[in-house]
Design a protein around this motif. Structure first.
Motif: not given
Ligand code: FAD
Length: 357
Positions: A57-67
Motif C-alpha cells: 500500500p501507499g500509492g505515490q507516497c510509497a512508490e515515488l517519494y518514500p523518503d
C-alpha cells in the motif's frame, strides 16, 4: 439510467457463477486517500475491501517519494511519504480492511440486485453496494525492456517484482536497471543465495549512494557479476529462459546463462480499465459532484487524485476531505432507509483498539 447497460449485465451473468466475496464497500487504490477512506467508512460502520495493483500500500507516497518530507498534513509538521503511509495503516488497522494487493481492478458490472461486482486480474470477485475509486493517476505498471519476445517468458522466467526471494536461491539471475529497485534486489538476492549479474546501460547509477557502494563492494569481492550494456535477445523455450544476450556499448554481444530476468526500469502510470467503466471522464480524470464525490453512476464514488471538479487541487488533504463526505453519502446506500448519525468521530463507537490509551 446507469451508464452500465442491461445488455452487459445479462451477458456477464450468463455463465458459471464465480466465487464472490460480499462486502459493504470496495475501494480501488491503496494510496493515502484510499487508505483514509477505510477509516471514514469504518467510522460509519462500513466494512471495506481494498484492491491495488501494487504489492504494497501507499500509492505515490510509497512508490515515488518514500523518503521525501511532506509538510502539509495537519498536525504532522514534517512526515515522509512512507511514514505517512505507515501511520495511516496503523490508524485503519482496527477496522480490519481486507487488502487484495498485486491485482488490478479490471471489470465492473452491476448485479441484478443493483450492487457492484468487481473482478480483478487475479480473478478475485468482490461485490458491494458501493465502489470507491481512489485510483490516483491510474495503475502503476512496470516499464518493460524493449527486447523481442519477452512476453513469452513473463511470469515464468521474467519478473517485474519479487514475491519470494528464496525462489531464486541457486539460480542464475540477471537484474537489469540502475535505480533503487534494481540495486536493492541485487543486494537481497545475492544474500538469498542467487548468482546475480547486474546489467546496466551505463556506469552511473541513480540508486542511493549507500546501495551503489554495497553493490560495488560485492562486485569487487566477486560475489556478483556486472555488465555495462543493454538487453539484446532472450533465448529459451516454453516460457523458460536459458540465456540472455547483452549488447555492450562497443557493440560486442555476450551471451549469459540466465534462469530468471528481473528488469527494473521504473513504473509508468495508466488509467487502465477504469476508462471502460462507463463513468463520465474529464480527460483522464473521473468527473464527480462536490457534495458526495459521486461519479456519473450512482453508487460509484471517486476521491483523491483520480477525480475532477472545479477548483480541484491534487493534494492529499483534498482527498481526505473528499473521503469524509463520500463516506457520509455512502452510508445511505449501504444501509438503505437509514441516515448517518453524528459527524464527530469523538462521539462515535470506535473499535477498542483505536481508543486512546
Ligand atoms: P495515489 O497515491 O496515486 O494512489 C492510487 C493507487 O491506486 C495506486 O497505488 C495505484 O496502483 C492504484 N490503482 C490505480 N488504478 C488501479 C486499478 N485499476 N486497480 C488497482 N489499483 C489501482 N501531496 C501533498 O499533499 N503534499 C505534498 O507535499 C506532496 N508531495 C508530492 C511529491 C511528489 C514527488 C509527488 C509525485 C506527489 C506529491 N503529492 C503531494 C501528491 C500526492 O502524493 C497525491 O495527491 C496523493 O498520492 C494522491 O493520493 P491517491 O490515494 O488519490 O492516489
Amino acid at each position: 439510467m446507469d451508464a452500465m447497460s442491461d445488455k452487459k449485465i445479462s451477458k456477464d451473468f450468463g455463465g458459471a457463477a464465480p466465487k464472490v466475496t460480499k462486502t459493504d464497500a470496495i475501494i480501488v487504490g491503496a494510496g493515502p486517500v484510499g487508505l483514509f477512506a477505510v477509516l471514514e467508512l469504518g467510522l460509519q460502520g462500513i466494512k471495506a475491501h481494498v484492491v491495488d495493483v501494487l504489492d504494497l500500500p501507499g500509492g505515490q507516497c510509497a512508490e515515488l517519494y518514500p523518503d521525501k518530507p511532506i509538510y502539509d498534513i495537519p498536525a504532522l509538521p514534517g512526515v515522509t511519504g512512507q511514514e505517512l503511509i505507515d501511520k495511516l495503516m496503523g490508524q485503519i488497522a482496527p477496522y480490519d480492511p481486507v487488502f487484495h494487493m498485486g491485482q488490478q481492478a479490471q471489470q465492473l458490472e452491476k448485479t441484478p440486485e443493483g450492487h457492484w461486482r468487481l473482478t480483478t486480474t487475479a480473478g478475485t470477485v468482490l461485490e458491494a453496494p458501493v465502489v470507491i475509486v481512489a485510483a490516483g493517476n491510474g495503475s502503476f505498471v512496470s516499464r518493460k525492456p524493449d527486447v523481442a519476445g519477452i512476453e513469452a517468458f513473463e511470469g515464468t522466467s521474467v519478473f517485474y517484482s519479487v514475491k519470494h526471494k528464496d525462489d531464486f536461491k541457486g539460480k542464475n539471475v540477471v537484474i537489469s536497471g540502475g535505480g533503487d529497485s534494481a540495486l536493492d534486489w541485487v543486494l537481497a538476492l545475492e544474500a538469498a543465495g542467487a548468482h546475480v549479474t547486474l546489467v546496466h546501460r551505463s556506469d552511473t547509477f541513480s540508486a542511493t549512494p549507500d546501495s551503489v557502494a554495497k553493490m560495488q563492494a560485492l562486485a569487487l569481492e566477486g560475489r556478483i557479476s556486472r555488465r555495462t550494456g543493454t538487453l539484446a535477445a532472450l533465448e529459451g523455450k516454453d516460457g523458460k529462459l536459458d540465456s540472455i544476450t547483452i549488447a555492450g556499448k562497443d557493440g560486442k554481444r555476450e551471451e549469459l546463462p540466465c534462469d530468471a530476468l528481473l528488469p527494473f526500469y521504473g513504473l509508468s502510470i495508466k488509467l487502465g480499465p477504469i476508462a471502460d467503466w462507463g463513468l463520465n471522464l474529464n480527460r483522464n480524470q473521473v468527473a464527480v459532484d462536490t457534495e458526495k464525490y459521486q461519479t456519473s453512476t450512482p453508487g460509484i464514488f471517486a476521491i483523491g487524485d483520480i477525480n475532477s471538479y472545479p477548483g480541484k487541487r491534487r493534494i492529499i488533504l483534498s482527498g481526505f476531505h473528499e473521503a469524509a463526505l463520500m463516506a457520509h453519502a455512502a452510508y445511505s446506500i449501504v444501509f438503505p432507509g437509514k441516515k448517518p448519525g453524528n459527524a464527530h468521530s469523538s462521539s462515535k463507537p470506535v473499535p477498542d483498539k483505536q481508543k486512546a490509551p
